[in-house]
Motif scaffolding. Sequence first.
Motif, PDB file in Angstrom:
ATOM      1  N   TYR A  90      70.787  32.278  11.847  1.00  0.00           N
ATOM      2  CA  TYR A  90      72.005  33.087  11.821  1.00  0.00           C
ATOM      3  C   TYR A  90      72.330  33.545  10.400  1.00  0.00           C
ATOM      4  O   TYR A  90      72.779  34.681  10.189  1.00  0.00           O
ATOM      5  CB  TYR A  90      73.177  32.286  12.383  1.00  0.00           C
ATOM      6  N   TYR A  91      72.112  32.667   9.414  1.00  0.00           N
ATOM      7  CA  TYR A  91      72.321  33.089   8.026  1.00  0.00           C
ATOM      8  C   TYR A  91      71.423  34.275   7.683  1.00  0.00           C
ATOM      9  O   TYR A  91      71.850  35.238   7.045  1.00  0.00           O
ATOM     10  CB  TYR A  91      72.033  31.940   7.079  1.00  0.00           C
ATOM     11  N   HIS A 121      64.499  35.641  13.575  1.00  0.00           N
ATOM     12  CA  HIS A 121      64.460  36.155  14.942  1.00  0.00           C
ATOM     13  C   HIS A 121      64.489  35.063  16.004  1.00  0.00           C
ATOM     14  O   HIS A 121      64.885  35.287  17.142  1.00  0.00           O
ATOM     15  CB  HIS A 121      63.189  37.001  15.144  1.00  0.00           C
ATOM     16  N   PHE A 122      64.073  33.840  15.669  1.00  0.00           N
ATOM     17  CA  PHE A 122      64.015  32.728  16.621  1.00  0.00           C
ATOM     18  C   PHE A 122      65.289  31.895  16.492  1.00  0.00           C
ATOM     19  O   PHE A 122      65.695  31.529  15.387  1.00  0.00           O
ATOM     20  CB  PHE A 122      62.780  31.871  16.333  1.00  0.00           C
ATOM     21  N   HIS A 123      65.920  31.566  17.631  1.00  0.00           N
ATOM     22  CA  HIS A 123      67.228  30.913  17.601  1.00  0.00           C
ATOM     23  C   HIS A 123      67.200  29.454  18.040  1.00  0.00           C
ATOM     24  O   HIS A 123      68.263  28.887  18.310  1.00  0.00           O
ATOM     25  CB  HIS A 123      68.218  31.685  18.451  1.00  0.00           C
ATOM     26  N   ASN A 133      54.111  29.839  19.088  1.00  0.00           N
ATOM     27  CA  ASN A 133      54.210  31.042  19.909  1.00  0.00           C
ATOM     28  C   ASN A 133      55.274  32.007  19.400  1.00  0.00           C
ATOM     29  O   ASN A 133      55.161  33.219  19.574  1.00  0.00           O
ATOM     30  CB  ASN A 133      54.512  30.667  21.365  1.00  0.00           C
ATOM     31  N   ASN A 134      56.312  31.453  18.791  1.00  0.00           N
ATOM     32  CA  ASN A 134      57.414  32.293  18.310  1.00  0.00           C
ATOM     33  C   ASN A 134      57.298  32.642  16.832  1.00  0.00           C
ATOM     34  O   ASN A 134      58.212  33.243  16.268  1.00  0.00           O
ATOM     35  CB  ASN A 134      58.750  31.587  18.570  1.00  0.00           C
TER      36      ASN A 134
END
Length: 771
Positions: A90-91, A121-123, A133-134
Amino acid sequence: MSQVGSARKRKDASIPVKAKDASSTGIAAPRDAELDAIVKANTGKKSVEWNYRFALIIITVLAFITRFWGISHPNEVVFDEVHFGKFASYYLERTYFFDVHPPFGKLLFALMGWFVGYDGHFHFDNIGDSYINNKVPYVAFRAMPALLGALTVPVVFDIMWESGYTLPACILSACLVLFDNAHIGQTRLILLDATLVFAMACSLLCYIKFYKLRHAPFGRKWWKWLLLTGFALSCVISTKYVGLFAFITIGSAVAIDLWGLLDINRRQGALSLPEFGKHFMARAFALIIVPFFFYLFWFQVHFALLYRSGPGDDFMSPEFQETLSDNVMLANAVTIDYYDNIQIRHKETGGYLHSHPDRYPLRYEDGRVSSQGQQVTGYPYSDANNHWQIIPLVDDEVLGHHVKNNELVRLRHVVTNTILLSHDVASPYYPTNQEFTTVSLEDALGDRFNDTLFEIRIENGKPGQEFKSLSGQFKLIHNPSKVAMWTHSTPLPDWAYKQQEINGNKNLAQSSNIWFVDEIPSIPANSERLIKKERKPKSMPFLKKWFELQRAMFFHNNALTSSHPYASEPYMWPFLFRGVSFWTQNDTRQQIYFLGNPLGWWIASSLLAVYVGIVAADQLSLRRGVDALDKRTRSRLYNSTGFFFLAWAMHYLPFYLMGRQLFLHHYLPAHLASALVTGALLEFIFNVDPDLDDSPSAKLGKKGVPKKHLPAREKLANQDLLSCWAAVGAIIAIIIGGWYFFLPLTYGYPGLTVPQVNARKWMAYDLHFAK
C-alpha cells in the motif's frame, strides 16, 4: 569478590579514564574511591582486548548465518506477512490503509521494496499465496528483519562488554539470543518484532555508553550518546506502542541518576540548582522532546506517501477522507432532501436500521416488561424494511429543501407506515438504555409527537452544513431524552430473528453511536443530484490528522479482545508453555511453529528467580549485621545487573494489566533482558574477577597492592574464571542442543514424521502432523 574494571578501555583523550570503568554502567552505580585511585594511576595506558573483538566477530557471523540460512523458504505468505507485506504494498501504491501500529517498521519494508523496484501490485491477501507466481521480491522484504535480527546479537554482546563483564558472561548473554528459536523465527519473516527488539537493545547500549561519560558532562560524546539513546527510543515506540516500556526502563534509570545528582553530599561535589537544571533539561530534551519529534516525523512521511483513497478510509472521518484522492464515499455523496427515502447504516457493525410488523414480547427472559411495540432492529442485508422517509416537523414549504446539521426530523418506516420513536422503556438487553420502537401516524401527531423527534448531529459538522449520504456520518439524537441511537453485534433471541438490538445510548460521546446514509432509493436516475462533479482533495492540518489517527489507533488496539486460538497469557511466556503455528504444508508435512528455545528460556527464567533470591538474602543479611559482599560487588549486583532486571520487569510485568490479545512474541524484548541478567549473574555466582586480563589495572589487587604479593588470591581467581568458562561451555552446549532439536519447526524444513513431531511436544505444544 573483587570486580575492579575489565570494561572496554579505549584511549580517548576527550574523556577522563575514570569515566570509563566497569562500575559506571547500570542505573546509578556509586563510585568507589579506591577504584578511582586505581584508574587514575593507570591513565593513558592501553589494553586492546582482542579476545573480545574476536568473539564478537564470530558471534556476528553466526548471527547472520542463523538468520539468513534458507530465508527463501517457504516461498509463500506466512502468518502475519498478510498484514505487514500488504502494508508495504500500500505504501508503494500510495494507497491509504489503517493499522494499530505506528508507521516506522512498515516504512522500512516499503523502503526495501522501493530499493528493489517493486511496485506493490501483490496485496498478500491469504496465507499460502505463492510469491513466485505473483513475482514478489519477498526475500528482499524478509532480509530487512533478518538484518536487524542478526545485528541484535552483537548489540547484546556489546551491552555486556560496555558494562564491564568478563568474556564468558558476554558470550553467554549473546548466545542466549543467538541460538534462540523465537528470535530467529520472528526475524526471518515480514514482521515488526525484529525492528522493535533491535531498537530496544540499541537504546540500552546507547544509554550505558552515555552513563559511562557522566564525569565529563556536556561534551561532544556525552551529547552524542544521549541523543542516540533518544533516537533509539523513538524507533522503538514508532514501531509498536509497547515500545513505551523501553521509555519506562530508561526513564527510571535517568530518574535515579538525577536523584543522585541532586544530592548535596555527592563525592564528586555538589551541583548548584542551575547546574542541576541544565542536566535535567538536557535529558528532557534528548529523551522526550527529540524522540517525540522523530515520532511525529514518521507520521508525516506516512501521510505524505498515502494520498490515495484506500481500505483505511472507513476508519477515518469524512473530513480526513476529503484529503485523499479518488475517495469513493465522497465522490458518491449525495445531498439528502426532506421526503427522501433513505437506508441508514451503522458504521461499526454495518447493520441497517430496520423494522418489521413483529412486536416486542410482553416479558423478556429476565422478567422485565416491554412496551410490546413494533420491533426496531439492525439487519445486515439491504431490504425494503430498511427504508425510512425523512420528514420535517412542519410539512409546509420544505419539499425539495436540503436536510441540514442539527435540524429536528422524524423518520417514517415506509413499509409499515409508522414513525420511529424512543421512550423511557428499558431495551431488551440493556436495562439502562431506552427502547426504540415505532408508533402509528395518528399517535405520532398526538400525545407521542415529542417522542418522535430526532436531531441529525453530523460528526464534526458545522452549523447549517448539508446532510449527505455516505460522507455525512452522524449521530441520531432523541430530542426529549438526549440519547443516541446505538446498536451492537450481540443478536437478539429468536423472537427478533436474531437481528441486532437498537436502543438509546446515554453516552453520547461514544464513537459506536455513528451512522451514515448508505443509499437514497427514492432519487430518480436522471436527478441532477446524481451528477458527479470533479472534486479536488482538500488539505487538513498535520496535527489534526495525527490526533484523529491516534484516537483511532488506540481505540482499535484496545478493542483487540476477541479470543484467538494461539493467544497466550503472560504467565506462560517465561516457561514457554505454548507457541504459535505460523505455516503448514500438508504434502511435505512441513510447518513453522513459533517457539523459543525451551532450554535457553528455562535457564534464563530460573536465573531471574535466583537474582531475586540473592538480593533478598543480601538484604536480610544486612538487617542482621552480616555483610557478605564487598562494596564493589554489591554495586554491580544492584546497579548494573539491577538495570538489566529492571529492563526485564518493565518489558514483561505491564502485560498483566492489558486486556487485549497477547502472544508469545510480546515476550521477546523481556527475554533479551533476561539474557543480560543471566550473563551478569553467572559472573557473580562464580565469583569471577574481571581483572584477569592484560590491562594495567590487572596488576593491582583489591586495595591497590601488587598482585605478586597476593599469589593465593590470583590462583583462586584463575580457578573461578576456569569454572566460569566450564559452566558457560556447558550451558551453551545445552542451548545449541535445544536450538538444533527444534530447528525444523523454526526453519520450516525438513518435514517431520509423526514420532519426530511428538518428540517435540515437550509442553503439549499444539503442533501439526502429530497423528
